[in-house]
Design a protein around this motif. Structure first.
Motif, PDB file in Angstrom:
ATOM      1  N   SER A 172     -66.336  16.829  28.977  1.00 21.99           N
ATOM      2  CA  SER A 172     -65.078  16.073  28.827  1.00 21.99           C
ATOM      3  C   SER A 172     -65.270  14.924  27.855  1.00 21.99           C
ATOM      4  CB  SER A 172     -64.628  15.542  30.194  1.00 21.99           C
ATOM      5  OG  SER A 172     -65.633  14.706  30.761  1.00 21.99           O
ATOM      6  N   VAL A 173     -66.303  15.029  27.024  1.00 24.97           N
ATOM      7  CA  VAL A 173     -66.650  13.954  26.090  1.00 24.97           C
ATOM      8  C   VAL A 173     -65.944  14.183  24.755  1.00 24.97           C
ATOM      9  CG1 VAL A 173     -68.516  12.762  24.897  1.00 24.97           C
ATOM     10  CG2 VAL A 173     -68.882  13.683  27.204  1.00 24.97           C
ATOM     11  N   LEU A 174     -65.138  13.226  24.354  1.00 22.02           N
ATOM     12  CA  LEU A 174     -64.399  13.304  23.096  1.00 22.02           C
ATOM     13  C   LEU A 174     -65.192  12.592  22.006  1.00 22.02           C
ATOM     14  CD1 LEU A 174     -61.711  14.226  21.779  1.00 22.02           C
ATOM     15  CD2 LEU A 174     -60.802  11.954  22.306  1.00 22.02           C
ATOM     16  N   ARG A 175     -65.388  13.265  20.891  1.00 22.24           N
ATOM     17  CA  ARG A 175     -66.115  12.665  19.771  1.00 22.24           C
ATOM     18  C   ARG A 175     -65.325  11.495  19.172  1.00 22.24           C
ATOM     19  NH1 ARG A 175     -70.183  16.113  17.554  1.00 22.24           N
ATOM     20  NH2 ARG A 175     -70.134  18.243  18.353  1.00 22.24           N
ATOM     21  N   TYR A 176     -66.034  10.527  18.647  1.00 17.61           N
ATOM     22  CA  TYR A 176     -65.400   9.421  17.940  1.00 17.61           C
ATOM     23  C   TYR A 176     -64.833   9.960  16.625  1.00 17.61           C
ATOM     24  CZ  TYR A 176     -64.690   4.581  16.452  1.00 17.61           C
ATOM     25  OH  TYR A 176     -64.131   3.396  16.059  1.00 17.61           O
ATOM     26  N   PRO A 177     -63.593   9.620  16.278  1.00 18.74           N
ATOM     27  CA  PRO A 177     -62.980  10.175  15.060  1.00 18.74           C
ATOM     28  C   PRO A 177     -63.761   9.809  13.800  1.00 18.74           C
ATOM     29  CG  PRO A 177     -61.330   9.111  16.458  1.00 18.74           C
ATOM     30  CD  PRO A 177     -62.668   8.747  17.018  1.00 18.74           C
ATOM     31  N   VAL A 178     -64.012  10.820  12.976  1.00 17.17           N
ATOM     32  CA  VAL A 178     -64.700  10.634  11.698  1.00 17.17           C
ATOM     33  C   VAL A 178     -63.912  11.378  10.624  1.00 17.17           C
ATOM     34  CG1 VAL A 178     -66.823  11.013  10.382  1.00 17.17           C
ATOM     35  CG2 VAL A 178     -66.954  10.468  12.830  1.00 17.17           C
ATOM     36  N   SER A 179     -63.387  10.659   9.659  1.00 16.56           N
ATOM     37  CA  SER A 179     -62.634  11.282   8.570  1.00 16.56           C
ATOM     38  C   SER A 179     -63.588  11.851   7.529  1.00 16.56           C
ATOM     39  CB  SER A 179     -61.705  10.260   7.907  1.00 16.56           C
ATOM     40  OG  SER A 179     -62.473   9.292   7.216  1.00 16.56           O
ATOM     41  N   ASP A 180     -63.047  12.635   6.589  1.00 14.74           N
ATOM     42  CA  ASP A 180     -63.866  13.179   5.507  1.00 14.74           C
ATOM     43  C   ASP A 180     -64.589  12.074   4.750  1.00 14.74           C
ATOM     44  OD1 ASP A 180     -63.129  15.705   6.144  1.00 14.74           O
ATOM     45  OD2 ASP A 180     -61.865  16.050   4.378  1.00 14.74           O
ATOM     46  N   GLU A 181     -63.883  10.976   4.527  1.00 13.34           N
ATOM     47  CA  GLU A 181     -64.452   9.882   3.740  1.00 13.34           C
ATOM     48  C   GLU A 181     -65.548   9.126   4.479  1.00 13.34           C
ATOM     49  OE1 GLU A 181     -61.221  10.434   4.223  1.00 13.34           O
ATOM     50  OE2 GLU A 181     -60.808  11.287   2.233  1.00 13.34           O
ATOM     51  N   GLN A 182     -65.634   9.312   5.808  1.00 16.83           N
ATOM     52  CA  GLN A 182     -66.595   8.552   6.611  1.00 16.83           C
ATOM     53  C   GLN A 182     -67.784   9.376   7.083  1.00 16.83           C
ATOM     54  OE1 GLN A 182     -63.537   7.561   9.435  1.00 16.83           O
ATOM     55  NE2 GLN A 182     -63.417   5.424   8.755  1.00 16.83           N
ATOM     56  N   VAL A 183     -67.888  10.613   6.640  1.00 25.60           N
ATOM     57  CA  VAL A 183     -68.971  11.478   7.112  1.00 25.60           C
ATOM     58  C   VAL A 183     -70.335  10.975   6.662  1.00 25.60           C
ATOM     59  CG1 VAL A 183     -69.991  13.782   6.955  1.00 25.60           C
ATOM     60  CG2 VAL A 183     -67.532  13.535   7.297  1.00 25.60           C
ATOM     61  N   PHE A 184     -70.493  10.707   5.393  1.00 23.75           N
ATOM     62  CA  PHE A 184     -71.808  10.366   4.853  1.00 23.75           C
ATOM     63  C   PHE A 184     -72.292   9.014   5.374  1.00 23.75           C
ATOM     64  CE2 PHE A 184     -70.133  12.850   0.994  1.00 23.75           C
ATOM     65  CZ  PHE A 184     -70.470  14.052   1.590  1.00 23.75           C
ATOM     66  N   TRP A 185     -73.574   8.938   5.697  1.00 21.82           N
ATOM     67  CA  TRP A 185     -74.156   7.695   6.187  1.00 21.82           C
ATOM     68  C   TRP A 185     -74.092   6.590   5.136  1.00 21.82           C
ATOM     69  CZ3 TRP A 185     -74.638   7.696  11.160  1.00 21.82           C
ATOM     70  CH2 TRP A 185     -75.000   8.858  11.853  1.00 21.82           C
ATOM     71  N   SER A 186     -74.017   6.968   3.877  1.00 24.68           N
ATOM     72  CA  SER A 186     -73.965   5.971   2.807  1.00 24.68           C
ATOM     73  C   SER A 186     -72.634   5.232   2.760  1.00 24.68           C
ATOM     74  CB  SER A 186     -74.222   6.638   1.448  1.00 24.68           C
ATOM     75  OG  SER A 186     -73.272   7.673   1.215  1.00 24.68           O
ATOM     76  N   GLU A 187     -71.616   5.778   3.423  1.00 25.42           N
ATOM     77  CA  GLU A 187     -70.303   5.138   3.442  1.00 25.42           C
ATOM     78  C   GLU A 187     -70.229   4.121   4.583  1.00 25.42           C
ATOM     79  OE1 GLU A 187     -67.802   5.406   1.315  1.00 25.42           O
ATOM     80  OE2 GLU A 187     -69.076   6.723   0.099  1.00 25.42           O
ATOM     81  N   PRO A 188     -69.852   2.892   4.303  1.00 28.82           N
ATOM     82  CA  PRO A 188     -69.725   1.878   5.366  1.00 28.82           C
ATOM     83  C   PRO A 188     -68.710   2.308   6.427  1.00 28.82           C
ATOM     84  CG  PRO A 188     -69.633   0.861   3.188  1.00 28.82           C
ATOM     85  CD  PRO A 188     -69.531   2.338   2.967  1.00 28.82           C
ATOM     86  N   PHE A 189     -69.052   2.096   7.689  1.00 25.12           N
ATOM     87  CA  PHE A 189     -68.157   2.435   8.789  1.00 25.12           C
ATOM     88  C   PHE A 189     -68.457   1.451   9.925  1.00 25.12           C
ATOM     89  CE2 PHE A 189     -66.419   6.345  11.344  1.00 25.12           C
ATOM     90  CZ  PHE A 189     -65.370   5.572  11.790  1.00 25.12           C
ATOM     91  N   PRO A 190     -68.096   0.183   9.731  1.00 24.59           N
ATOM     92  CA  PRO A 190     -68.477  -0.867  10.690  1.00 24.59           C
ATOM     93  C   PRO A 190     -67.926  -0.652  12.093  1.00 24.59           C
ATOM     94  CG  PRO A 190     -66.840  -1.677   9.111  1.00 24.59           C
ATOM     95  CD  PRO A 190     -67.310  -0.348   8.598  1.00 24.59           C
ATOM     96  N   ASP A 191     -66.823   0.072  12.224  1.00 22.90           N
ATOM     97  CA  ASP A 191     -66.226   0.289  13.545  1.00 22.90           C
ATOM     98  C   ASP A 191     -66.769   1.535  14.246  1.00 22.90           C
ATOM     99  OD1 ASP A 191     -64.605  -1.944  13.191  1.00 22.90           O
ATOM    100  OD2 ASP A 191     -63.018  -0.773  12.226  1.00 22.90           O
ATOM    101  N   TYR A 192     -67.715   2.224  13.619  1.00 24.80           N
ATOM    102  CA  TYR A 192     -68.227   3.475  14.182  1.00 24.80           C
ATOM    103  C   TYR A 192     -68.934   3.218  15.511  1.00 24.80           C
ATOM    104  CZ  TYR A 192     -70.561   8.065  14.298  1.00 24.80           C
ATOM    105  OH  TYR A 192     -71.000   9.331  14.647  1.00 24.80           O
ATOM    106  N   CYS A 193     -68.405   3.784  16.576  1.00 22.15           N
ATOM    107  CA  CYS A 193     -68.953   3.560  17.918  1.00 22.15           C
ATOM    108  C   CYS A 193     -68.887   4.869  18.710  1.00 22.15           C
ATOM    109  CB  CYS A 193     -68.165   2.455  18.626  1.00 22.15           C
ATOM    110  SG  CYS A 193     -68.892   1.952  20.202  1.00 22.15           S
TER     111      CYS A 193
END
Length: 307
Positions: free
Chosen positions: A51-72
């Protein structure tokens, strides 16, 4: 690059691949790599059998090189993993220190895509964010190595003549596909490589267990696989079980029964983790588990078959 634009890349390269089919596997491997390929199956959905829902990740946020400060992303490791002999212990641990990016005892922790990063003691998925940390239902931290035997034959009519597609004029190739018991999708009958096991052993074992489920033709199957297969892919699998810290990679080989006199004549029988098995026609409408259809397409190109 969006997922739609990435999907068009193989079409742009198709004329070159057809002219030089030996480069097709290399070309696919160059596309499925960090910084280019964006996984789809392991993003923006509920983790399977949970029942675990993944945290939303858009195409632009997939790569680790892209900043994603709210990623939790939430952390999840399936309860049934604990204590299994085929699975790693939990991390962090005071007694378990994996040797990342190398052969760790008999466990292969190397990725086909080169060295992956390790952050806070955990390996990072080389393709990027999945919206989930932990191992999910995978046994190993980091790469989980599988082997996929693509067993094929030419489609034949009642008189034994090879059947060609009336539109393309190319011969229709068939493959052995199993229906997975976990997600009911059709797939290549592969499986996990055991620690210290040669991939060739895994290929034969998994095909026999999942697609034949009997041993009275063991000698013939042994000879068929001993003849050797053609490697068509080695790398990351866009698997629905992948997480930020554990992911699937595979080695896929094509074993082709040219005249249909060997495995092509065997009666298939689902076994092991398969709920069904069949010879299925291969074409552009083929829908398979993960990115198995892309891997099978490499076989079609090499055999100059209908797609």
């Amino acid at each position: 690059m969006t997922s739609f634009e990435f999907a068009l890349l193989p079409l742009l390269f198709l004329p070159l691949i057809l002219e030089n089919p030996l480069t097709s596997a290399q070309m696919m491997s160059s596309l499925v790599k960090p910084g280019i390929f964006r996984h789809l199956m392991c993003r923006n959905n509920m983790y399977p059998r949970s029942s675990v829902l993944r945290y939303p990740v858009s195409d632009e946020q997939v790569f680790w090189s892209e900043p994603f400060p709210d990623y939790c992303p939430p952390a999840y490791t399936a309860p049934h993993i604990g204590g299994q002999v085929w699975a790693d212990p939990p991390l962090p641990s005071d007694t378990f220190w994996p040797q990342w990016n190398q052969l760790d005892g008999q466990v292969n922790r190397e990725s086909f895509h080169g060295a992956y990063n390790v952050q806070n003691g955990l390996p990072l998925n080389p393709i990027g964010r999945t919206g989930l940390t932990g191992r999910g239902s995978l046994g190993r931290w980091g790469p989980n190595h599988a082997a996929d035997p693509i067993v094929t034959r030419w489609k034949r009519d009642d008189q034994g003549a090879i059947v060609a597609n009336p539109t393309t004029g190319k011969n229709i190739i068939q493959m052995v596909a199993i229906q997975r018991s976990d997600n009911k999708l059709w797939a290549i009958p592969g499986g996990m490589v055991d620690p210290g096991e040669n991939v060739s052993v895994t290929l034969k074992r998994e095909f026999t267990e999942e697609a034949l489920n009997f041993t009275d033709k063991a000698n013939m199957v042994e000879r068929f696989f001993q003849a050797g297969g053609v490697q068509v892919y080695q790398g990351y699998v866009d698997d629905f079980r992948n997480t930020d810290n554990a992911w699937m990679e595979t080695t896929a080989l094509n074993f082709h029964d040219e005249d249909g006199s060997q495995v092509g004549q065997l009666e298939l029988m689902a076994g092991d983790d398969a709920s069904n098995v069949r010879w299925t026609d291969v074409d552009s409408n083929l829908k398979l588990h993960a990115n198995h259809a892309d891997i099978v397409r490499e076989v079609v190109i090499r055999r100059n078959a209908h797609w």
